[in-house]
Design a protein around this motif. Structure first.
Motif, mmCIF file in Angstrom:
data_model
loop_
_atom_site.group_PDB
_atom_site.id
_atom_site.type_symbol
_atom_site.label_atom_id
_atom_site.label_comp_id
_atom_site.label_asym_id
_atom_site.label_seq_id
_atom_site.Cartn_x
_atom_site.Cartn_y
_atom_site.Cartn_z
ATOM 1 N N PHE A 116 4.780 -0.335 -6.183
ATOM 2 C CA PHE A 116 4.622 -0.976 -7.496
ATOM 3 C C PHE A 116 5.728 -0.539 -8.458
ATOM 4 N N THR A 117 5.985 0.767 -8.492
ATOM 5 C CA THR A 117 7.045 1.297 -9.377
ATOM 6 C C THR A 117 8.402 0.732 -8.979
ATOM 7 N N GLY A 118 8.641 0.671 -7.674
ATOM 8 C CA GLY A 118 9.909 0.127 -7.178
ATOM 9 C C GLY A 118 10.097 -1.318 -7.584
ATOM 10 N N PHE A 119 8.994 -2.082 -7.566
ATOM 11 C CA PHE A 119 9.067 -3.501 -7.943
ATOM 12 C C PHE A 119 9.352 -3.684 -9.432
ATOM 13 N N ILE A 120 8.559 -3.036 -10.306
ATOM 14 C CA ILE A 120 8.730 -3.280 -11.749
ATOM 15 C C ILE A 120 10.016 -2.672 -12.313
ATOM 16 N N THR A 121 10.582 -1.670 -11.609
ATOM 17 C CA THR A 121 11.838 -1.071 -12.092
ATOM 18 C C THR A 121 13.070 -1.779 -11.517
ATOM 19 N N SER A 122 12.867 -2.724 -10.578
ATOM 20 C CA SER A 122 14.014 -3.508 -10.092
ATOM 21 C C SER A 122 14.392 -4.516 -11.173
ATOM 22 N N GLN A 123 15.641 -4.953 -11.173
ATOM 23 C CA GLN A 123 16.122 -5.739 -12.315
ATOM 24 C C GLN A 123 15.723 -7.213 -12.283
ATOM 25 N N ALA A 170 0.814 -1.223 0.000
ATOM 26 C CA ALA A 170 0.000 0.000 0.000
ATOM 27 C C ALA A 170 0.847 1.271 0.000
ATOM 28 N N GLN A 171 2.157 1.116 0.217
ATOM 29 C CA GLN A 171 3.041 2.281 0.277
ATOM 30 C C GLN A 171 3.195 2.922 -1.099
ATOM 31 N N ASP A 172 3.274 4.236 -1.140
ATOM 32 C CA ASP A 172 3.511 4.937 -2.409
ATOM 33 C C ASP A 172 4.845 4.485 -2.996
ATOM 34 N N GLY A 173 4.855 4.206 -4.257
ATOM 35 C CA GLY A 173 6.096 3.834 -4.928
ATOM 36 C C GLY A 173 6.424 2.352 -4.869
ATOM 37 N N PHE A 191 -3.020 -2.676 -8.915
ATOM 38 C CA PHE A 191 -1.710 -2.780 -8.268
ATOM 39 C C PHE A 191 -1.372 -1.604 -7.344
ATOM 40 N N VAL A 192 -2.099 -0.491 -7.465
ATOM 41 C CA VAL A 192 -1.804 0.675 -6.629
ATOM 42 C C VAL A 192 -2.969 1.005 -5.683
ATOM 43 N N SER A 193 -4.166 1.159 -6.241
ATOM 44 C CA SER A 193 -5.318 1.569 -5.421
ATOM 45 C C SER A 193 -5.807 0.468 -4.486
ATOM 46 N N LEU A 194 -5.982 -0.756 -5.013
ATOM 47 C CA LEU A 194 -6.554 -1.828 -4.190
ATOM 48 C C LEU A 194 -5.709 -2.188 -2.971
ATOM 49 N N PRO A 195 -4.373 -2.274 -3.086
ATOM 50 C CA PRO A 195 -3.588 -2.541 -1.868
ATOM 51 C C PRO A 195 -3.820 -1.484 -0.777
ATOM 52 N N LYS A 196 -4.044 -0.230 -1.181
ATOM 53 C CA LYS A 196 -4.360 0.838 -0.207
ATOM 54 C C LYS A 196 -5.712 0.566 0.462
ATOM 55 N N VAL A 197 -6.662 0.057 -0.333
ATOM 56 C CA VAL A 197 -7.981 -0.292 0.194
ATOM 57 C C VAL A 197 -7.850 -1.426 1.205
ATOM 58 N N PHE A 198 -7.072 -2.462 0.847
ATOM 59 C CA PHE A 198 -6.882 -3.597 1.756
ATOM 60 C C PHE A 198 -6.192 -3.153 3.052
ATOM 61 N N ALA A 199 -5.227 -2.240 2.931
ATOM 62 C CA ALA A 199 -4.516 -1.731 4.118
ATOM 63 C C ALA A 199 -5.475 -0.988 5.047
ATOM 64 N N ALA A 200 -6.436 -0.275 4.453
ATOM 65 C CA ALA A 200 -7.413 0.492 5.240
ATOM 66 C C ALA A 200 -8.402 -0.412 5.971
ATOM 67 N N MET A 201 -8.472 -1.669 5.576
ATOM 68 C CA MET A 201 -9.396 -2.611 6.220
ATOM 69 C C MET A 201 -8.833 -3.181 7.531
ATOM 70 N N GLY A 202 -7.578 -2.886 7.801
ATOM 71 C CA GLY A 202 -6.964 -3.413 9.021
ATOM 72 C C GLY A 202 -6.540 -4.859 8.875
ATOM 73 N N VAL A 203 -6.730 -5.663 9.923
ATOM 74 C CA VAL A 203 -6.292 -7.072 9.937
ATOM 75 C C VAL A 203 -6.965 -7.875 8.819
ATOM 76 N N ALA A 204 -8.249 -7.618 8.599
ATOM 77 C CA ALA A 204 -8.991 -8.358 7.564
ATOM 78 C C ALA A 204 -8.429 -8.110 6.171
ATOM 79 N N GLY A 205 -7.809 -6.932 5.994
ATOM 80 C CA GLY A 205 -7.287 -6.548 4.678
ATOM 81 C C GLY A 205 -6.265 -7.512 4.117
#
Length: 465
Positions: free
Chosen positions: A131-138, A126-129, A299-313
């Motif tokens: 997804f970008t950090g993952f796909i730009t890693s080698q 859910a952290q900003d960056g 890959f960006v919005s939904l992980p933030k949604v899951f994080a906002a759900m707490g433990v259930a997320g």
């Protein structure tokens, strides 16, 4: 002799689930919800369903009937229909060759997210960056891509019955239960936003299903039409050789009309549920702004949604990405099978050799696609105005250009050269009547070609929306 050796699906259920598995992929679960959110929710839904029952039905019926009639893969099927139309088979066969490497790259992204949530690190995604950090890693995108490709190839190597059919019979019911479960859960969500107002999933669901005609213009309606047309290629797996390939494995005594209707219903229900699963959840936690996040929704919005759900997320996120992974695998299997089938039919070689050739090609090109976000990064302006990298260019060539061209040429071939009765007779061969016969004839001869020309003009940037 060749036809006797050809494998076939054990029954109609196996065929329907395999074909639906192909259709229900990232196109349904990832692309459909963000297009619905972009195009006024209910309005897009209504237009999509009308087109699915007319335009989509026409292309799906045509390709499955061509496959069963010729008992060939797309590379050789068109020549068997008409000896001067073999070129169309060659174009249709190139499409899955282009799609396989980049589809498996995206499948690798899903693998990554599934493991992140499975190991309890969903908050990291859910952290900003992230997804970008993952796909730009080698190396990491290459590793996850290889895992996804290996699983898909393993199923294809096992063959039509032991691989594709048996896997679909297990995965598809589980997939449907997961989607339905998450969709119901999304409707129960409640969240208090920054303004102190309680926002619910049901409010998001209302936006999704109730057409919004506010500020609707002819231009906007046309945009929705073009988006829905483009989505149908993804949703139904048409114009990429897959349904011709799967059709070639259907027995002559099978009720083709009934099977096509079931595929159509299954696909439309899953597309609807995908929207019902994602849009209410995103709306509840991120409002209308989150719904407009486009392709990055999953890959960006939904992980933030899951994080906002707490433990259930973390639990919901794990189930969600497991479901997306299942959907992606069934689609990747069908794409690879289309290529393997072409190689087998054209060169009369074994499944093992054909699978190895396609597997090695997909591996090499897929690694290049992964490197397109780091070592081989560049920006290229496409005719439709978007900025593209390697994956986007391959997607544009296969989906935006070649698929409408193949669909248009197939409509001309069936509508005006070999005539619609060729397909109608094939559908009715087992003694069952084709219900939408008149609609089919009108669509394949006139209406579908007009739609496809409009889609191509928009894709090439000749006609601006």
């Amino acid at each position: 002799m060749e036809e006797k050796k050809r494998h076939s699906f054990g029954g109609s259920i196996g065929f329907v689930l395999a074909a639906a598995g192909s259709a229900v992929g990232l196109g349904n679960i990832w692309r459909f919800p963000y297009l619905a959110a972009k195009d006024g929710g209910g309005l897009f839904l209504v237009v999509y369903i009308i087109l699915a029952l007319t335009f989509g039905y026409t292309l799906l019926t045509t390709e499955i009937a061509i496959g069963r009639k010729t008992k060939q893969s797309p590379l050789t099927a068109y020549t068997k229909l008409h000896d001067k139309w073999g070129f169309l088979g060659a174009i249709a066969s190139i499409i899955p060759v282009i799609i396989m490497p980049y589809y498996c790259t995206i499948g690798g992204w899903v693998v990554k997210y599934f493991f992140v949530f499975l190991t309890g690190h969903g908050a990291d995604a859910a952290q900003d960056g992230f997804f970008t950090g993952f796909i730009t890693s080698q190396w990491e995108p290459i590793i996850t891509f290889v895992i996804f490709l290996a699983v898909s190839a393993f199923i294809v190597f096992r063959g039509v019955n032991k691989g594709i059919e048996s896997t679909s019979k297990i995965i598809m019911p589980i997939l449907l239960v997961m989607i339905l479960g998450i969709a119901i859960f999304s409707l129960t969500l409640k969240n208090t936003n920054d303004a102190g107002k309680v926002v619910t999933g049901l409010q998001g669901f209302k936006i999704y299903i109730v057409p919004n005609f506010e500020g609707l213009t002819i231009g906007k309606l046309f945009t929705v039409l073009i988006d829905a047309l483009g989505q149908l290629f993804f949703s139904l797996s048409v114009a990429m050789g897959i349904m011709i390939t799967y059709g070639s494995y259907v027995k002559d005594d099978a009720n083709l009309g009934k099977s096509i209707n079931q595929i159509e219903i299954f696909d439309t229900v899953v597309a609807f549920l995908a929207g019902a699963m994602i849009i209410p959840a995103v709306y509840a936690f991120m409002g209308t702004e989150g719904m407009s996040s486009g392709p990055s929704l999953m890959f960006v919005s939904l992980p933030k949604v899951f994080a906002a759900m707490g433990v259930a997320g973390n639990i919901i996120g794990t189930i969600f990405f497991a479901m997306v992974l299942f959907a992606a695998i069934t689609s990747a299997v069908s794409v690879m099978e289309a290529v393997v089938s072409c190689i087998m039919d054209a060169f009369h070689t074994s499944r093992t050799k054909a699978g190895t050739i396609e597997g090695i090609f997909a591996l090499i090109v897929g690694i290049i696609v992964c490197l397109g976000y780091n070592k081989l990064y560049f920006e290229f302006k496409l005719p439709n105005g978007s900025t593209a990298q390697i994956l986007d260019i391959m997607d544009y060539i296969s989906n935006n250009l070649l698929m409408p061209i193949v669909a248009l040429a197939t409509c001309i071939l069936v509508g005006w050269v070999i005539k619609p009765k060729t397909v109608i007779e094939e559908v009715e061969k087992s003694g069952c009547k084709m219900g939408r016969k008149r609609l089919y004839t009108a669509m394949v001869k006139v209406i579908a070609p007009i739609f496809l020309i409009l889609l191509l003009l928009q894709t090439l940037g000749i006609m601006k929306l």
